[in-house]
Design a protein around this motif. Structure first.
Motif, short mmCIF file in Angstrom:
data_model
loop_
_atom_site.label_atom_id
_atom_site.label_comp_id
_atom_site.label_asym_id
_atom_site.label_seq_id
_atom_site.Cartn_x
_atom_site.Cartn_y
_atom_site.Cartn_z
N ILE A 28 7.02 9.96 -17.27
CA ILE A 28 5.74 9.96 -18.26
C ILE A 28 6.33 8.92 -19.19
N VAL A 29 4.95 7.82 -19.78
CA VAL A 29 5.98 6.85 -20.26
C VAL A 29 4.96 7.12 -21.55
N ALA A 30 3.95 7.70 -21.65
CA ALA A 30 3.05 7.57 -23.06
C ALA A 30 2.05 8.61 -22.50
N THR A 31 1.56 9.08 -24.02
CA THR A 31 0.50 9.76 -23.67
C THR A 31 -0.25 10.68 -25.30
N GLU A 32 -1.47 10.54 -24.53
CA GLU A 32 -2.33 10.46 -26.08
C GLU A 32 -4.50 11.43 -25.95
N HIS A 33 -4.27 13.00 -26.37
CA HIS A 33 -5.08 13.53 -26.65
C HIS A 33 -6.18 13.80 -27.21
N SER B 208 0.48 -1.16 0.41
CA SER B 208 0.25 0.16 0.33
C SER B 208 1.14 1.28 -0.26
N ARG B 209 2.53 0.99 0.95
CA ARG B 209 3.01 2.31 0.22
C ARG B 209 3.85 2.84 -1.00
N VAL B 210 3.66 1.76 -1.95
CA VAL B 210 3.84 1.49 -2.83
C VAL B 210 2.86 1.68 -3.80
N ARG B 211 3.09 3.24 -4.48
CA ARG B 211 2.62 3.19 -5.91
C ARG B 211 2.50 2.73 -7.15
N LEU B 212 2.03 2.22 -7.52
CA LEU B 212 1.14 1.85 -8.91
C LEU B 212 1.14 2.94 -9.97
N GLY B 213 2.00 2.38 -11.26
CA GLY B 213 1.12 3.23 -11.93
C GLY B 213 -0.46 3.63 -12.01
N PHE B 214 0.01 5.09 -13.16
CA PHE B 214 -1.76 5.79 -12.57
C PHE B 214 -1.72 6.82 -13.66
N ILE C 193 0.38 8.72 -18.57
CA ILE C 193 0.52 7.57 -17.88
C ILE C 193 1.66 7.30 -17.52
N VAL C 194 1.62 7.92 -16.09
CA VAL C 194 2.66 7.46 -14.79
C VAL C 194 3.07 6.85 -14.40
N LEU C 195 4.81 6.74 -14.65
CA LEU C 195 5.47 5.19 -13.75
C LEU C 195 6.29 5.92 -12.53
N PRO C 196 6.05 5.46 -11.46
CA PRO C 196 6.57 5.97 -10.37
C PRO C 196 7.73 4.96 -10.30
N LEU C 197 8.76 5.22 -10.22
CA LEU C 197 10.52 4.39 -10.42
C LEU C 197 10.18 4.59 -8.89
N GLY C 198 10.36 3.68 -8.15
CA GLY C 198 11.02 3.15 -6.57
C GLY C 198 8.80 3.79 -6.13
#
Length: 216
Positions: free
Chosen positions: A85-90, A18-24, A72-77
């Protein structure tokens, strides 16, 4: 191993995860394109705010996504503060009319380069500029360029022909032509079926035909 022990282990693991932030997901609010890696500000869908998050793109391709772009945000660690940011879309600008296997490069203004099926490439833009330091090699069976108002081609020297070795060809010009300089033909010039090289006419006094024109 007792069930109570397993429950305690599951609880500890769940607490740690729960203390590890997953991708969002997040929505871009501002972009800085001046650094070697672009930095953006974005609002996470869960209320998180990203400051100076790095935008990673594939080598050889770069874009500056506008405000409102989904990310799409990938939280390192597992930390949001270290998110990349590993992907973008509009969705407002994405080109939707593509068939399976087709590719399109587009921008916010509506300019598009589309690689379609059957090796067809289309370019849609308001103004097209080539800035080339050396040669442009365009080898194709057919090349067609259409302009509704005006087309300008400028160079200190022009050469056109059947091939680069001087092979013969036939050119067709439809419509009027205005030449502001001297027109030369190494072989002959035929106008209305009349040859300038072999042309003869009767003398003004009604005498015999004139001699053909002489070359200088």
């Amino acid at each position: 191993m007792s069930n109570d022990f397993l429950r305690r282990m599951d609880t500890k693991i769940a607490r740690a995860l729960s203390r590890v932030r997953l991708g969002f997901r997040a929505v871009l609010t501002a972009l800085d394109t001046s650094p070697s890696v672009q930095l953006l500000q974005a609002d996470g869908l869960s209320g998180e705010q990203l400051q100076a998050a790095e935008v990673f793109q594939h080598f050889g391709f770069t874009s500056a996504p506008p405000a409102g772009t989904q990310c799409i945000v990938l939280p390192l660690g597992g930390k949001s503060s270290h998110g990349v940011i590993v992907a973008t879309e509009h969705g407002s600008y994405r080109v939707a009319a593509l068939k399976s296997g087709e590719v399109c490069v587009y921008n916010q203004s509506g300019a598009k380069i589309t690689l379609k099926e059957d090796k067809l490439v289309t370019v849609e833009c308001k103004r097209l500029v080539f800035d080339v330091e050396d040669d442009i090699d365009m080898k194709a069976k057919r090349i067609r360029a259409v302009a509704s108002e005006w087309m300008g081609l400028y160079a200190p020297e022009w050469e056109m022909g059947g091939d680069e070795d001087g092979g013969e060809c036939e050119g067709v010009w439809r419509g009027n032509q205005h030449i502001t300089g001297t027109s030369r033909a190494d072989v002959d010039h035929v106008s209305g079926g009349v040859s300038l090289v072999h042309h003869v006419h009767r003398e003004n006094d009604g005498g015999g035909p004139t001699d053909p024109p002489k070359r200088k």
